[in-house]
Write a protein that holds these residues in place. Structure first.
Motif, mmCIF file in Angstrom:
data_model
loop_
_atom_site.group_PDB
_atom_site.id
_atom_site.type_symbol
_atom_site.label_atom_id
_atom_site.label_comp_id
_atom_site.label_asym_id
_atom_site.label_seq_id
_atom_site.Cartn_x
_atom_site.Cartn_y
_atom_site.Cartn_z
ATOM 1 N N HIS A 342 -12.604 -11.198 4.108
ATOM 2 C CA HIS A 342 -13.120 -12.401 3.448
ATOM 3 C C HIS A 342 -14.112 -13.100 4.367
ATOM 4 O O HIS A 342 -13.827 -13.284 5.558
ATOM 5 N N ARG A 343 -15.221 -13.521 3.778
ATOM 6 C CA ARG A 343 -16.205 -14.256 4.564
ATOM 7 C C ARG A 343 -15.714 -15.683 4.798
ATOM 8 O O ARG A 343 -15.313 -16.367 3.856
ATOM 9 N N ILE A 344 -15.717 -16.107 6.048
ATOM 10 C CA ILE A 344 -15.327 -17.488 6.376
ATOM 11 C C ILE A 344 -16.606 -18.197 6.808
ATOM 12 O O ILE A 344 -17.151 -17.906 7.868
ATOM 13 N N PRO A 345 -17.107 -19.140 6.006
ATOM 14 C CA PRO A 345 -18.350 -19.810 6.407
ATOM 15 C C PRO A 345 -18.121 -20.786 7.562
ATOM 16 O O PRO A 345 -17.000 -21.277 7.744
ATOM 17 N N ALA A 346 -19.176 -21.067 8.305
ATOM 18 C CA ALA A 346 -19.086 -22.093 9.368
ATOM 19 C C ALA A 346 -18.648 -23.402 8.720
ATOM 20 O O ALA A 346 -19.076 -23.741 7.619
ATOM 21 N N GLY A 347 -17.750 -24.119 9.384
ATOM 22 C CA GLY A 347 -17.283 -25.409 8.864
ATOM 23 C C GLY A 347 -16.043 -25.291 7.985
ATOM 24 O O GLY A 347 -15.414 -26.300 7.658
ATOM 25 N N ALA A 348 -15.671 -24.057 7.610
ATOM 26 C CA ALA A 348 -14.483 -23.891 6.748
ATOM 27 C C ALA A 348 -13.231 -24.279 7.531
ATOM 28 O O ALA A 348 -13.146 -24.072 8.746
ATOM 29 N N VAL A 349 -12.269 -24.871 6.818
ATOM 30 C CA VAL A 349 -10.999 -25.207 7.471
ATOM 31 C C VAL A 349 -9.953 -24.162 7.073
ATOM 32 O O VAL A 349 -9.754 -23.890 5.895
ATOM 33 N N LEU A 350 -9.314 -23.584 8.084
ATOM 34 C CA LEU A 350 -8.242 -22.617 7.830
ATOM 35 C C LEU A 350 -6.902 -23.328 7.998
ATOM 36 O O LEU A 350 -6.751 -24.142 8.921
ATOM 37 N N ALA A 351 -5.958 -23.035 7.118
ATOM 38 C CA ALA A 351 -4.638 -23.672 7.223
ATOM 39 C C ALA A 351 -3.566 -22.611 7.034
ATOM 40 O O ALA A 351 -3.764 -21.646 6.295
ATOM 41 N N TRP A 352 -2.447 -22.787 7.725
ATOM 42 C CA TRP A 352 -1.320 -21.891 7.508
ATOM 43 C C TRP A 352 -0.030 -22.625 7.831
ATOM 44 O O TRP A 352 -0.034 -23.655 8.496
ATOM 45 N N SER A 353 1.077 -22.082 7.330
ATOM 46 C CA SER A 353 2.362 -22.708 7.576
ATOM 47 C C SER A 353 3.313 -21.732 8.258
ATOM 48 O O SER A 353 3.739 -20.756 7.637
#
Ligand code: HEM
Length: 462
Positions: A342-353
């Motif tokens: 998956h392409r992750i653009p600059a500025g994207a926020v990644l979250a996980w639990s």
């Protein structure tokens, strides 16, 4: 139930309103929903921005460690905590600012100071036992969560400030508790904004003003004075840095507030979860007791015992798997990246639990069961899917928890010393619903009947 709807590239997308509602009502459920998607990667519009949710431990490891330079902490959850934790290390965005702070704080948590932290913990545990011994032997109804908060506040106060939880420090702690609850609510419902003078907003600002003023007064009283006996030596380098024109007094104050909160709250909840799980699993409790009797024979645990207290450590590890108090983590991508195709653009926020990731049935058999044997260092009962990085209660990479060694030792000492002498019967409704606010904790505390152990298998210290 929110179902992935519109695919964006290969990334599932969750509808905004439904995702926000679910985040407010059941944030853990939202992450679980995403995890049940095809490859555990989903785009969710939440908290005013588009976020990429990930679940696979390999992807988390990649973000935190392998490609950590591409990610910082300029993300909603940490930014929301800023009015509360100020400019401290825990919420620093990253880069040079973070590195400077980390270098200042880290030496106080070096392993060479572990004996001192253990000493403080052992003394605080002795105080807790002295309090508990005033309860009737037949049992006392207590909120175990509150008992553990008292204990860990004592530990944090003595090790960070070199003082006992009395007067000002107790006031700081009460205000911090209120502020933490406020921030958690605010994160889920950020209206009206903080600058609007509603009654709650004013209360929050008043509480934080008091916390800052009182901490600043403690800092002032320590300036020029020797490091108090029993303290980990954290304050001196911070004050020296201020004198040299590095940190401002406000930054030192914020650092202490952040460390006090990060240190006492996480440990209190971890211990509460250990106790809850032991009370619900008599076989594990019995195995723990056998180990405690054979290693300690009735005396309190010390740092030197930790190597032999293997099952105790497994109990703590398994409790942190099932109930990781840091239940949500986020990072912002500084530049474009690709994760699982998956392409992750600059500025994207990644979250996980970690809460959801730690219960992944692809990694753990019967993931909701409490089985400390999963962490047996000899491999007996260890899971096939186990890897060092599938459970990371203290994070990973350069921004991993600075207090991890201290917290692990303190947790093991506390479980061993307290569980040797006391056991509890759960009084409230079970299973307990975890509340996912700033940290993961039992929603209504942990009401228990706290009973002194009896029987020939336990040699109770006088
Ligand atoms: C059981 C107890 C604890 C747990 C589970 C825990 C967990 C964590 C986790 C998961 C992180 C990383 C967060 C991220 O990467 O976004 C973290 C960071 C941190 N923790 Fe802990 N922690 C505990 C105890 C402590 C203690 C005792 C202290 C110090 C008194 C402490 C101070 C910090 C600090 C300063 C950071 C930020 C480090 C940085 O960004 O460089 N923690 N903790």
């Amino acid at each position: 139930m929110v179902r992935p709807r519109t695919p964006i590239g290969q990334t599932a997308r969750l509808p905004t309103v439904a995702a926000f509602r679910l985040f407010r009502r059941d944030p853990l459920g939202l992450f679980a929903e995403v995890a049940s998607g095809p490859d555990g990667v989903a785009r969710v519009d939440l908290l005013g921005r588009s976020m990429v949710f990930i679940t696979d431990p390999d992807h988390v490891r990649y973000v935190l460690k392998d490609n950590h330079r591409n990610y910082d902490k300029n993300a909603p959850i940490y930014n929301a905590a800023r009015p509360f934790l100020g400019e401290g290390l825990t919420v620093s965005h990253g880069g040079e600012d973070w590195l400077r702070r980390r270098r200042l704080v880290q030496p106080a948590f070096h392993r060479q100071h572990l004996p001192m932290a253990a000493d403080v913990t052992e003394n605080c545990l002795a105080d807790t036992l002295a309090d508990w011994r005033t309860y009737p032997d037949s049992g006392a109804e207590v909120d175990f969560s509150l008992e553990m908060t008292r204990l860990t506040m004592r530990i944090a106060c003595r090790s960070l400030f070199g003082v006992d939880v009395v007067g000002d420090v107790a006031q700081i702690a009460r205000n911090l508790d209120f502020a933490a609850g406020f921030v958690a609510e605010f994160l889920a419902r950020p209206f009206p904004p903080l600058f609007v003078p509603t009654r709650r907003n004013r209360e929050f600002r008043r509480a934080m003003r008091q916390v800052r003023d009182l901490t600043a007064a403690i800092v002032r009283s320590r300036t020029g004075a020797a490091e108090p006996a029993g303290a980990t030596g954290l304050l001196s380098p911070l004050l020296t840095d201020t004198e040299a024109g590095g940190s401002t007094p406000g930054q030192v104050r914020d650092e202490l507030i952040g460390l006090f909160f990060a240190g006492h709250e996480t440990l209190a909840h971890t211990l509460t979860w250990c106790w809850y799980l032991l009370a619900r699993n008599p076989a594990a409790d019995a195995r723990l007791r056998t180990e405690l009797t054979s290693v300690l024979g009735g005396r309190p645990a010390t740092l030197a015992d930790l190597g032999a207290l293997r099952y105790t450590r497994m109990v703590v590890d398994e409790a942190m798997r099932l109930y990781p108090v840091v239940w949500i983590m986020m990072r912002r991508a500084l530049g474009p990246d690709v994760i699982a195709g998956h392409r992750i653009p600059a500025g994207a926020v990644l979250a996980w639990s970690p809460y959801v990731g730690n219960r992944d049935p692809r990694v753990w058999s019967e993931p909701d069961e409490f089985r400390p044997e999963r962490f047996d260092p000899d491999g007996n009962g260890r899971e096939a899917g186990y890897s060092r990085h599938s459970v990371i209660p203290f994070g990973l990479g350069p921004r991993a928890c600075v207090g991890a060694d201290f917290a692990t030792a303190e947790a093991c000492l506390a479980v061993a010393t307290l569980a040797q002498e006391y056991q509890s019967v759960l009084l409230g409704r079970t299973p307990i619903r975890p509340e996912a606010s700033l940290t993961l904790h039992p929603r209504d505390g942990l009401p228990v009947l706290l009973r002194r152990r009896t029987g020939h298998d336990v040699a109770v210290a006088p």
